[in-house]
Design a protein around this motif. Structure first.
Motif: not given
Length: 172
Positions: A16-17, A59, A130, A135, A138, A152, A156-157, A160
């Motif tokens: 994630h971010n 990523e 953040n 996770s 998310v 994210v 990844t989005l 997921t």
């Protein structure tokens, strides 16, 4: 001057971010950063180890390009300090979101130091935007149909959402 090698470990299920923020900041401090993707079968991961490694590699590629730092992504299922030795890391990088993280991370740093005093642990505070992302949240929000696009990155989005909706293919 010897090469500064850091290891940033995690399960990254999904990345994630907040993770990417710590990776970017750690990359600026190291000559080489290894992102260690832990097996962690006991956590019931959404993605397989291989899928997580591939997704993290995708990523972090832009971060490596922006910083000029070599960033490697490797799976592991050994003791963290053993993996650090294996990849030549003298520093373990850990991200902290809140005081609740600190207690656990301090204990882990102490244990790792007892196992190998040559490997230091460095803590990087998560940036303000953040600090609340993890996770587990998310995955839970995505499973319940909530909006996770601000937590994210795009790839990844996509993966997921495909996984929580029952699609198992590599790409949607």
């Amino acid at each position: 001057m010897p090469e500064r090698v850091g290891l940033y470990p995690g399960t990254f299920d999904p990345i994630h971010n907040g993770h990417l923020d710590v990776i970017h900041r750690a990359a600026r401090l190291m000559d080489r950063l290894v992102v260690g993707v832990a097996m962690s079968a006991g956590k019931g991961p959404l993605f397989s180890l291989e899928e997580r490694v591939d997704l993290v590699r995708e990523e972090v590629r832009p971060i490596a390009e922006r910083t000029g730092t070599t960033i490697e992504v490797e799976p592991f299922e050994t003791l963290l300090v053993s993996f650090a030795r294996q990849v030549g890391a003298a520093v373990i990088v850990r991200g902290l979101r809140a005081v609740s993280d600190f207690d656990y991370e301090l204990q882990m740093a102490g244990m790792n130091h007892r196992l190998d005093a040559e490997v230091e642990t460095v803590f990087l505070m998560a940036s303000e935007r953040n600090q609340f992302i993890n996770s587990r949240f998310v995955k839970e929000i995505a499973r319940l149909g909530g909006e996770v696009s601000s937590f994210v990155p795009a790839l990844t989005l996509e993966r997921t959402l495909a996984r929580v909706r029952g699609h198992t293919g590599e790409h949607v």
